[in-house]
Design an enzyme around this catalytic site. Sequence first.
Site, mmCIF file in Angstrom:
data_model
loop_
_atom_site.group_PDB
_atom_site.id
_atom_site.type_symbol
_atom_site.label_atom_id
_atom_site.label_comp_id
_atom_site.label_asym_id
_atom_site.label_seq_id
_atom_site.Cartn_x
_atom_site.Cartn_y
_atom_site.Cartn_z
ATOM 1 N N ASP A 116 0.857 -1.186 0.000
ATOM 2 C CA ASP A 116 0.000 0.000 0.000
ATOM 3 C C ASP A 116 0.894 1.237 0.000
ATOM 4 O O ASP A 116 1.672 1.458 0.929
ATOM 5 C CB ASP A 116 -0.893 -0.023 1.247
ATOM 6 N N ASP A 160 -2.713 2.495 -6.233
ATOM 7 C CA ASP A 160 -1.713 2.566 -5.166
ATOM 8 C C ASP A 160 -1.646 1.356 -4.235
ATOM 9 O O ASP A 160 -0.950 1.395 -3.222
ATOM 10 C CB ASP A 160 -1.940 3.831 -4.329
ATOM 11 N N GLU A 161 -2.339 0.278 -4.555
ATOM 12 C CA GLU A 161 -2.224 -0.905 -3.701
ATOM 13 C C GLU A 161 -2.480 -2.184 -4.494
ATOM 14 O O GLU A 161 -3.169 -2.188 -5.505
ATOM 15 C CB GLU A 161 -3.164 -0.830 -2.490
#
Length: 368
Positions: A15, A109-110
Amino acid sequence: MSKLEENIRKIIHIDMDAFYASVEQLDNPELRGKPLAVGGSSARGVVAAASYEARKFGVRSAMSGAMARKLCPELIFVRTNFDRYKEVSKQIRKIFFEYTDLVEPLSLDEAYLDVTENKKGNPSATMIAEEIRKKIKEKTGLNASAGISVNKFVAKIASDINKPNGQKTIGPEEVVPFLETLDVKKFYGVGKVTREKMYRLGIFSGKDLKAKSLEFLEENFGKSGGFYYNVVRGIHNSKVKPSRTQKSLAAEHTFSENISSEIFMMERLEEIASEVENRLKRSQLAGKTVTLKIKYRDFTLQTRSKTLPLFIASKELILDVVKELLFQEKMKESVRLLGISISHLNNETPKKKEVPKESIDVQLKLEF
Protein backbone atom coordinates in the site's frame (compact mmCIF):
# COMPACT_ATOMS: atom_id res chain seq x y z
CA MET A 1 5.10 -30.23 0.16
CA SER A 2 2.38 -31.83 2.29
CA LYS A 3 -1.34 -31.30 1.71
CA LEU A 4 -1.55 -29.11 4.81
CA GLU A 5 1.38 -26.94 3.75
CA GLU A 6 -0.35 -26.32 0.40
CA ASN A 7 -3.05 -24.44 2.32
CA ILE A 8 -0.52 -22.00 3.77
CA ARG A 9 0.18 -19.18 1.35
CA LYS A 10 2.52 -16.19 1.58
CA ILE A 11 0.61 -13.04 0.69
CA ILE A 12 1.97 -9.50 0.60
CA HIS A 13 -0.28 -6.44 0.55
CA ILE A 14 1.61 -3.37 -0.72
CA ASP A 15 0.00 0.00 0.00
CA MET A 16 1.63 3.24 -1.16
CA ASP A 17 1.76 5.96 1.50
CA ALA A 18 -0.53 8.94 0.73
CA PHE A 19 0.05 8.11 -2.94
CA TYR A 20 -1.52 11.03 -4.86
CA ALA A 21 -0.24 13.60 -2.38
CA SER A 22 3.23 11.99 -2.28
CA VAL A 23 3.48 12.09 -6.09
CA GLU A 24 2.59 15.79 -6.04
CA GLN A 25 5.22 16.48 -3.37
CA LEU A 26 7.77 14.45 -5.34
CA ASP A 27 7.13 16.47 -8.50
CA ASN A 28 6.95 19.81 -6.68
CA PRO A 29 9.74 20.12 -4.07
CA GLU A 30 8.23 23.33 -2.69
CA LEU A 31 5.25 21.26 -1.46
CA ARG A 32 7.34 18.82 0.57
CA GLY A 33 6.80 18.90 4.31
CA LYS A 34 3.66 21.01 3.91
CA PRO A 35 -0.01 20.09 4.52
CA LEU A 36 -1.37 19.18 1.09
CA ALA A 37 -4.74 18.06 -0.28
CA VAL A 38 -5.28 16.70 -3.78
CA GLY A 39 -8.59 17.88 -5.23
CA GLY A 40 -11.32 19.52 -3.19
CA SER A 41 -10.31 23.18 -3.72
CA SER A 42 -13.69 24.40 -4.97
CA ALA A 43 -16.56 25.26 -2.65
CA ARG A 44 -18.21 21.94 -3.46
CA GLY A 45 -15.04 19.92 -3.94
CA VAL A 46 -14.00 16.74 -2.15
CA VAL A 47 -10.49 15.80 -0.99
CA ALA A 48 -9.14 12.87 -3.05
CA ALA A 49 -6.00 12.45 -0.92
CA ALA A 50 -4.18 14.17 1.92
CA SER A 51 -0.49 14.27 2.81
CA TYR A 52 0.60 13.04 6.23
CA GLU A 53 1.29 16.65 7.21
CA ALA A 54 -2.39 17.42 6.51
CA ARG A 55 -3.62 14.27 8.25
CA LYS A 56 -2.17 15.55 11.53
CA PHE A 57 -4.91 18.20 11.42
CA GLY A 58 -7.62 15.60 10.78
CA VAL A 59 -7.82 16.11 7.00
CA ARG A 60 -8.86 12.87 5.28
CA SER A 61 -9.84 11.67 1.80
CA ALA A 62 -13.57 11.97 0.93
CA MET A 63 -13.82 15.03 3.21
CA SER A 64 -15.28 18.23 1.77
CA GLY A 65 -12.74 20.86 0.79
CA ALA A 66 -14.49 23.40 3.00
CA MET A 67 -14.20 21.18 6.08
CA ALA A 68 -10.55 20.39 5.27
CA ARG A 69 -9.70 24.09 5.06
CA LYS A 70 -11.50 24.74 8.35
CA LEU A 71 -9.41 22.04 10.06
CA CYS A 72 -6.18 23.26 8.45
CA PRO A 73 -6.23 26.92 7.31
CA GLU A 74 -2.71 26.54 5.85
CA LEU A 75 -3.79 23.61 3.66
CA ILE A 76 -2.51 23.72 0.06
CA PHE A 77 -4.84 22.33 -2.62
CA VAL A 78 -3.61 20.90 -5.93
CA ARG A 79 -5.60 19.48 -8.82
CA THR A 80 -5.64 15.74 -9.46
CA ASN A 81 -3.35 14.51 -12.23
CA PHE A 82 -4.40 10.93 -12.92
CA ASP A 83 -2.21 10.53 -15.98
CA ARG A 84 0.81 11.11 -13.78
CA TYR A 85 -0.47 8.79 -11.03
CA LYS A 86 -1.05 6.03 -13.61
CA GLU A 87 2.46 6.51 -14.98
CA VAL A 88 4.00 6.03 -11.51
CA SER A 89 1.64 3.13 -10.77
CA LYS A 90 2.92 1.30 -13.88
CA GLN A 91 6.50 1.69 -12.64
CA ILE A 92 5.52 0.18 -9.31
CA ARG A 93 3.66 -2.76 -10.86
CA LYS A 94 6.65 -3.50 -13.06
CA ILE A 95 8.62 -4.08 -9.84
CA PHE A 96 5.93 -6.45 -8.53
CA PHE A 97 6.21 -8.62 -11.64
CA GLU A 98 9.94 -9.08 -11.03
CA TYR A 99 8.90 -11.28 -8.10
CA THR A 100 5.64 -12.95 -9.13
CA ASP A 101 3.00 -13.02 -11.85
CA LEU A 102 0.31 -13.41 -9.18
CA VAL A 103 -0.36 -9.69 -8.74
CA GLU A 104 -3.87 -8.38 -8.04
CA PRO A 105 -4.12 -4.57 -8.23
CA LEU A 106 -6.86 -3.08 -6.06
CA SER A 107 -6.25 0.48 -7.25
CA LEU A 108 -3.39 2.61 -8.56
CA ASP A 109 -1.71 2.57 -5.17
CA GLU A 110 -2.22 -0.90 -3.70
CA ALA A 111 -2.02 -4.56 -4.69
CA TYR A 112 -1.85 -8.12 -3.40
CA LEU A 113 1.07 -10.36 -4.33
CA ASP A 114 1.20 -14.13 -3.83
CA VAL A 115 4.88 -15.00 -3.30
CA THR A 116 4.40 -18.56 -2.01
CA GLU A 117 6.39 -19.56 -5.07
CA ASN A 118 8.28 -16.61 -6.52
CA LYS A 119 10.70 -15.78 -9.32
CA LYS A 120 13.56 -15.09 -6.88
CA GLY A 121 13.29 -18.45 -5.14
CA ASN A 122 13.24 -16.57 -1.83
CA PRO A 123 11.37 -18.49 0.93
CA SER A 124 10.93 -15.35 3.06
CA ALA A 125 7.92 -13.19 2.18
CA THR A 126 9.14 -10.67 4.76
CA MET A 127 12.46 -10.22 2.93
CA ILE A 128 10.68 -9.96 -0.43
CA ALA A 129 8.44 -7.19 0.92
CA GLU A 130 11.51 -5.33 2.19
CA GLU A 131 13.19 -5.65 -1.22
CA ILE A 132 10.09 -4.45 -3.07
CA ARG A 133 9.69 -1.42 -0.81
CA LYS A 134 13.37 -0.55 -1.25
CA LYS A 135 13.12 -0.83 -5.07
CA ILE A 136 9.98 1.33 -5.15
CA LYS A 137 11.86 4.00 -3.19
CA GLU A 138 14.88 3.78 -5.53
CA LYS A 139 12.84 3.84 -8.76
CA THR A 140 10.13 6.34 -7.84
CA GLY A 141 11.29 8.19 -4.72
CA LEU A 142 8.07 7.16 -2.95
CA ASN A 143 7.46 5.24 0.26
CA ALA A 144 5.35 2.09 0.50
CA SER A 145 4.05 0.07 3.42
CA ALA A 146 3.43 -3.68 3.45
CA GLY A 147 1.52 -6.36 5.29
CA ILE A 148 2.62 -9.99 5.08
CA SER A 149 0.57 -12.99 6.16
CA VAL A 150 -1.15 -16.25 5.18
CA ASN A 151 -4.13 -14.66 3.40
CA LYS A 152 -5.34 -11.44 1.81
CA PHE A 153 -7.56 -10.44 4.72
CA VAL A 154 -4.81 -10.45 7.36
CA ALA A 155 -2.16 -9.03 5.00
CA LYS A 156 -4.35 -5.99 4.26
CA ILE A 157 -4.94 -5.30 7.95
CA ALA A 158 -1.21 -5.78 8.67
CA SER A 159 -0.12 -3.23 6.03
CA ASP A 160 -1.79 -0.46 8.03
CA ILE A 161 -0.03 -1.21 11.33
CA ASN A 162 3.39 0.35 10.74
CA LYS A 163 2.38 3.07 8.28
CA PRO A 164 3.95 5.15 6.90
CA ASN A 165 7.02 3.51 5.35
CA GLY A 166 6.90 0.32 7.39
CA GLN A 167 5.78 -3.28 7.27
CA LYS A 168 4.31 -5.93 9.52
CA THR A 169 4.46 -9.72 9.25
CA ILE A 170 1.78 -11.87 10.89
CA GLY A 171 3.06 -15.45 10.79
CA PRO A 172 0.75 -18.49 10.61
CA GLU A 173 0.83 -19.19 14.35
CA GLU A 174 0.22 -15.49 15.15
CA VAL A 175 -2.89 -14.94 13.03
CA VAL A 176 -5.66 -15.90 15.47
CA PRO A 177 -4.08 -14.24 18.57
CA PHE A 178 -3.47 -11.09 16.48
CA LEU A 179 -7.08 -10.94 15.24
CA GLU A 180 -8.45 -11.54 18.73
CA THR A 181 -6.77 -8.39 20.07
CA LEU A 182 -8.03 -6.09 17.29
CA ASP A 183 -10.99 -3.75 17.53
CA VAL A 184 -13.54 -4.97 14.95
CA LYS A 185 -13.39 -1.54 13.27
CA LYS A 186 -9.91 -2.56 12.07
CA PHE A 187 -11.33 -5.57 10.21
CA TYR A 188 -11.28 -5.03 6.46
CA GLY A 189 -14.90 -5.15 5.26
CA VAL A 190 -16.46 -3.91 8.52
CA GLY A 191 -17.85 -0.48 7.69
CA LYS A 192 -19.35 2.16 9.97
CA VAL A 193 -22.89 0.71 10.01
CA THR A 194 -21.72 -2.87 10.67
CA ARG A 195 -19.25 -1.69 13.32
CA GLU A 196 -21.97 0.17 15.21
CA LYS A 197 -24.26 -2.86 15.02
CA MET A 198 -21.47 -5.10 16.34
CA TYR A 199 -20.85 -2.68 19.20
CA ARG A 200 -24.56 -2.75 20.10
CA LEU A 201 -24.37 -6.56 20.21
CA GLY A 202 -21.40 -6.42 22.56
CA ILE A 203 -18.85 -7.30 19.86
CA PHE A 204 -15.92 -4.93 20.29
CA SER A 205 -12.86 -7.09 19.57
CA GLY A 206 -11.91 -10.07 17.47
CA LYS A 207 -12.11 -12.16 20.62
CA ASP A 208 -15.73 -11.06 21.14
CA LEU A 209 -16.51 -11.89 17.52
CA LYS A 210 -14.87 -15.31 17.79
CA ALA A 211 -17.03 -16.12 20.82
CA LYS A 212 -20.23 -15.80 18.74
CA SER A 213 -21.69 -18.86 17.02
CA LEU A 214 -22.13 -19.14 13.26
CA GLU A 215 -25.90 -19.22 13.78
CA PHE A 216 -25.81 -15.96 15.79
CA LEU A 217 -23.68 -14.16 13.18
CA GLU A 218 -25.81 -15.35 10.24
CA GLU A 219 -28.98 -14.35 12.07
CA ASN A 220 -27.66 -10.83 12.68
CA PHE A 221 -25.49 -10.23 9.60
CA GLY A 222 -26.96 -12.52 6.93
CA LYS A 223 -24.49 -13.96 4.42
CA SER A 224 -21.72 -11.78 5.85
CA GLY A 225 -22.06 -13.68 9.13
CA GLY A 226 -20.26 -16.69 7.65
CA PHE A 227 -17.48 -14.43 6.39
CA TYR A 228 -16.94 -12.90 9.85
CA TYR A 229 -17.06 -16.35 11.49
CA ASN A 230 -14.27 -17.60 9.20
CA VAL A 231 -11.93 -14.60 8.99
CA VAL A 232 -11.66 -14.17 12.76
CA ARG A 233 -10.39 -17.76 12.79
CA GLY A 234 -7.81 -16.94 10.12
CA ILE A 235 -9.77 -18.66 7.35
CA HIS A 236 -9.93 -16.66 4.10
CA ASN A 237 -9.43 -18.71 0.96
CA SER A 238 -9.74 -15.95 -1.64
CA LYS A 239 -6.87 -16.32 -4.09
CA VAL A 240 -4.77 -13.52 -5.55
CA LYS A 241 -6.40 -12.95 -8.95
CA PRO A 242 -3.95 -11.54 -11.53
CA SER A 243 -6.67 -10.22 -13.85
CA ARG A 244 -9.37 -8.14 -12.22
CA THR A 245 -12.21 -7.72 -14.70
CA GLN A 246 -13.66 -4.21 -14.76
CA LYS A 247 -17.27 -4.44 -13.59
CA SER A 248 -18.48 -0.95 -14.45
CA LEU A 249 -17.48 2.40 -15.86
CA ALA A 250 -18.78 5.74 -14.64
CA ALA A 251 -18.50 9.52 -14.64
CA GLU A 252 -20.11 12.13 -12.39
CA HIS A 253 -20.10 15.87 -11.79
CA THR A 254 -20.68 17.90 -8.62
CA PHE A 255 -22.17 21.29 -9.44
CA SER A 256 -21.03 24.64 -8.06
CA GLU A 257 -24.71 25.49 -7.51
CA ASN A 258 -27.66 23.16 -6.95
CA ILE A 259 -29.83 22.46 -9.99
CA SER A 260 -33.63 22.17 -9.80
CA SER A 261 -34.58 22.23 -13.49
CA GLU A 262 -34.69 18.92 -15.40
CA ILE A 263 -33.76 20.83 -18.59
CA PHE A 264 -30.50 22.01 -17.00
CA MET A 265 -29.96 18.50 -15.66
CA MET A 266 -30.22 17.04 -19.16
CA GLU A 267 -27.62 19.53 -20.39
CA ARG A 268 -25.22 18.37 -17.67
CA LEU A 269 -26.05 14.73 -18.28
CA GLU A 270 -25.19 15.16 -21.96
CA GLU A 271 -21.67 16.26 -20.93
CA ILE A 272 -21.37 13.32 -18.52
CA ALA A 273 -22.61 10.88 -21.18
CA SER A 274 -19.90 12.16 -23.56
CA GLU A 275 -17.31 11.44 -20.88
CA VAL A 276 -18.70 7.92 -20.35
CA GLU A 277 -18.71 7.31 -24.12
CA ASN A 278 -15.04 8.35 -24.37
CA ARG A 279 -14.05 6.07 -21.50
CA LEU A 280 -15.94 3.14 -23.03
CA LYS A 281 -14.20 3.70 -26.38
CA ARG A 282 -10.75 3.93 -24.78
CA SER A 283 -11.40 0.67 -22.91
CA GLN A 284 -13.12 -0.92 -25.94
CA LEU A 285 -16.12 -1.78 -23.79
CA ALA A 286 -19.92 -1.63 -23.97
CA GLY A 287 -22.58 -2.40 -21.37
CA LYS A 288 -26.20 -3.38 -20.89
CA THR A 289 -27.13 -1.64 -17.62
CA VAL A 290 -27.35 2.15 -17.37
CA THR A 291 -27.54 3.69 -13.89
CA LEU A 292 -28.36 7.30 -13.12
CA LYS A 293 -26.92 8.58 -9.83
CA ILE A 294 -28.58 11.57 -8.15
CA LYS A 295 -27.32 13.29 -5.01
CA TYR A 296 -29.76 15.81 -3.60
CA ARG A 297 -29.13 19.05 -1.72
CA ASP A 298 -29.44 17.26 1.64
CA PHE A 299 -26.82 14.68 0.49
CA THR A 300 -29.35 11.84 0.18
CA LEU A 301 -28.42 9.56 -2.69
CA GLN A 302 -30.71 7.90 -5.21
CA THR A 303 -29.93 5.54 -8.11
CA ARG A 304 -32.20 4.54 -10.98
CA SER A 305 -31.22 1.73 -13.35
CA LYS A 306 -32.36 0.03 -16.52
CA THR A 307 -30.94 -3.10 -18.16
CA LEU A 308 -31.16 -3.41 -21.95
CA PRO A 309 -31.19 -6.57 -24.11
CA LEU A 310 -28.14 -5.35 -26.11
CA PHE A 311 -24.74 -3.82 -25.31
CA ILE A 312 -24.48 -0.07 -25.89
CA ALA A 313 -21.57 2.38 -25.90
CA SER A 314 -22.72 5.47 -27.80
CA LYS A 315 -23.59 8.75 -26.14
CA GLU A 316 -26.94 8.93 -27.94
CA LEU A 317 -28.16 5.53 -26.74
CA ILE A 318 -26.90 6.16 -23.21
CA LEU A 319 -28.73 9.51 -23.14
CA ASP A 320 -31.98 7.92 -24.33
CA VAL A 321 -31.96 5.63 -21.29
CA VAL A 322 -30.78 8.37 -18.92
CA LYS A 323 -33.61 10.66 -20.04
CA GLU A 324 -36.12 7.92 -19.34
CA LEU A 325 -34.61 7.37 -15.89
CA LEU A 326 -34.49 11.10 -15.10
CA PHE A 327 -38.21 11.58 -15.80
CA GLN A 328 -39.16 8.29 -14.12
CA GLU A 329 -40.31 10.25 -11.08
CA LYS A 330 -40.37 13.85 -9.93
CA MET A 331 -37.24 15.19 -8.25
CA LYS A 332 -37.51 15.40 -4.46
CA GLU A 333 -35.55 18.65 -4.32
CA SER A 334 -32.61 20.41 -5.96
CA VAL A 335 -29.62 18.32 -7.06
CA ARG A 336 -25.92 18.82 -6.23
CA LEU A 337 -24.46 15.86 -8.17
CA LEU A 338 -25.35 13.74 -11.19
CA GLY A 339 -23.58 10.65 -12.45
CA ILE A 340 -23.93 7.93 -15.09
CA SER A 341 -22.51 4.42 -14.85
CA ILE A 342 -22.53 1.51 -17.29
CA SER A 343 -22.35 -2.05 -15.96
CA HIS A 344 -22.89 -5.64 -17.19
CA LEU A 345 -20.00 -5.00 -19.54
CA ASN A 346 -19.05 -7.15 -22.51
CA ASN A 347 -15.82 -8.23 -20.81
CA GLU A 348 -17.65 -10.38 -18.28
CA THR A 349 -17.54 -14.15 -18.60
CA PRO A 350 -20.27 -16.44 -17.23
CA LYS A 351 -19.43 -17.64 -13.75
CA LYS A 352 -18.72 -21.32 -13.34
CA LYS A 353 -20.19 -23.11 -10.41
CA GLU A 354 -17.42 -23.87 -7.98
CA VAL A 355 -17.40 -26.94 -5.81
CA PRO A 356 -16.73 -25.63 -2.30
CA LYS A 357 -13.42 -26.78 -0.88
CA GLU A 358 -13.23 -27.87 2.72
CA SER A 359 -11.51 -25.18 4.78
CA ILE A 360 -8.68 -26.44 6.92
CA ASP A 361 -8.05 -24.30 9.99
CA VAL A 362 -4.45 -25.06 10.72
CA GLN A 363 -1.49 -23.11 12.05
CA LEU A 364 1.93 -24.24 10.80
CA LYS A 365 5.31 -22.85 11.72
CA LEU A 366 6.83 -22.05 8.36
CA GLU A 367 9.54 -19.60 7.39
CA PHE A 368 7.83 -16.27 6.81
